[in-house]
Design a protein around this motif. Sequence first.
Motif, short mmCIF file in Angstrom:
data_model
loop_
_atom_site.label_atom_id
_atom_site.label_comp_id
_atom_site.label_asym_id
_atom_site.label_seq_id
_atom_site.Cartn_x
_atom_site.Cartn_y
_atom_site.Cartn_z
N SER A 15 3.64 10.96 -8.70
CA SER A 15 3.17 11.16 -10.30
C SER A 15 2.24 12.38 -10.23
CB SER A 15 2.48 10.11 -10.88
OG SER A 15 1.23 9.99 -10.38
N GLN A 16 1.28 12.64 -9.34
CA GLN A 16 0.46 13.92 -9.10
C GLN A 16 1.28 14.95 -8.74
OE1 GLN A 16 -2.77 13.04 -10.15
NE2 GLN A 16 -1.67 11.48 -10.81
N TYR A 17 2.36 15.04 -8.12
CA TYR A 17 3.34 15.91 -7.61
C TYR A 17 3.98 16.54 -8.75
CZ TYR A 17 7.40 18.42 -6.30
OH TYR A 17 8.57 19.69 -6.10
N ASN A 18 4.67 15.72 -9.43
CA ASN A 18 5.21 16.06 -10.77
C ASN A 18 4.17 16.97 -11.74
OD1 ASN A 18 7.46 15.15 -10.07
ND2 ASN A 18 7.35 13.16 -11.10
N LEU A 19 3.20 16.52 -11.97
CA LEU A 19 2.16 17.07 -13.21
C LEU A 19 1.62 18.39 -12.58
CD1 LEU A 19 -1.17 16.76 -12.61
CD2 LEU A 19 -0.59 14.49 -13.19
N ILE B 30 0.83 -1.11 0.04
CA ILE B 30 -0.02 0.08 0.05
C ILE B 30 0.92 1.26 0.02
CG2 ILE B 30 -1.56 1.47 1.43
CD1 ILE B 30 -2.99 -1.17 2.46
N LEU B 31 1.81 1.16 0.72
CA LEU B 31 2.76 2.55 0.94
C LEU B 31 3.47 2.53 -0.43
CD1 LEU B 31 5.18 3.28 3.97
CD2 LEU B 31 6.03 3.19 1.42
N ASP B 32 3.97 1.70 -1.17
CA ASP B 32 4.65 1.93 -2.25
C ASP B 32 3.92 2.36 -3.48
OD1 ASP B 32 7.10 1.13 -1.16
OD2 ASP B 32 7.09 -0.98 -1.70
N ARG B 33 2.60 1.68 -3.41
CA ARG B 33 1.62 2.07 -4.58
C ARG B 33 1.06 3.77 -4.28
NH1 ARG B 33 -2.73 -0.01 -4.54
NH2 ARG B 33 -2.58 -1.49 -2.49
N GLN B 34 1.00 4.04 -3.18
CA GLN B 34 0.56 5.33 -2.90
C GLN B 34 1.47 6.23 -2.91
OE1 GLN B 34 -1.82 5.75 0.56
NE2 GLN B 34 -3.25 4.17 0.16
N THR C 35 -5.91 7.80 -12.27
CA THR C 35 -6.86 7.39 -11.31
C THR C 35 -6.24 6.34 -10.31
OG1 THR C 35 -8.62 7.55 -13.04
CG2 THR C 35 -9.16 6.16 -11.12
N TYR C 36 -6.42 6.52 -9.18
CA TYR C 36 -5.91 5.55 -8.00
C TYR C 36 -6.95 4.35 -7.89
CZ TYR C 36 -3.67 3.43 -4.11
OH TYR C 36 -2.99 2.38 -3.41
N MET C 37 -6.66 3.21 -7.92
CA MET C 37 -7.57 2.16 -7.85
C MET C 37 -7.31 1.31 -6.53
SD MET C 37 -9.53 2.72 -10.21
CE MET C 37 -10.40 0.94 -10.32
N ILE C 38 -7.97 1.13 -5.80
CA ILE C 38 -7.76 0.22 -4.48
C ILE C 38 -7.79 -1.25 -5.08
CG2 ILE C 38 -8.91 -0.60 -2.42
CD1 ILE C 38 -10.13 1.88 -1.95
N LYS C 39 -6.62 -1.95 -4.42
CA LYS C 39 -6.20 -3.19 -5.13
C LYS C 39 -7.34 -4.26 -4.72
CE LYS C 39 -2.18 -6.03 -5.32
NZ LYS C 39 -0.70 -6.29 -4.85
#
Length: 211
Positions: A66-70, A56-60, A87-91
């Motif tokens: 990525s959102q910071y960069n854009l 969870i930590l790594d995916r988030q 889009t963030y998807m819950i696994k």
Amino acid sequence: MQQQTQFGNQTQGVQQMNHGGHELFDMHEVLSCTINVLDQFMISRQFVQDNELLDILDRQYNFILSQYNLTAECFTTGQKPSQETSTYMIKEMTQPIYGIQSIQPKKPIQSLADVSDAGIGGHMLGLIKAHASLLTKSAAEVTNPVVRRVLASQVQHFIEMAYEIFMYQNKNAYYQVPQLEASDMQKMLSMFVPATGTPQMPANNKAAAVH
């Protein structure tokens, strides 16, 4: 005449930058706080023991980066970023577990040896929830239309990330969810009903007087 021309050129330059003064302060806060979230996730990673929480930590982390960069890109340029907001998807979605079970009482840690997955998950959840609130508040203040949409689009994804952490915490009894007694819950659920019929809006005398 020369002064008017100079003032006009200055005004045009400010308009081309396409950012309001208040917006600049808000965006500096948003981007600085995003960095703080990323840094805290990286610092916490070394203490995680559970592979599920690590995933969870790594995916988030990767999504937030990525959102910071854009966001940094569109803030700097004032234009649409080169990549789309993702889009963030819950696994894996699970049902919440309701009720309270006996657990060891909580207290502040006394050393780094006391750092636990429960504490890290709670810290992550607090960071993500706080950032979702900051994005919402800031999006309502931003004047640049592109930056506003970029911030607003991230809010729902931070809410998803918060819920994913909650589900992990809840499943492991780190975040327990009490319920009211059935009779009290039913009373609370019945306190609001949909409005029916056509609302009888009062006349606006000021608008009528203009015509």
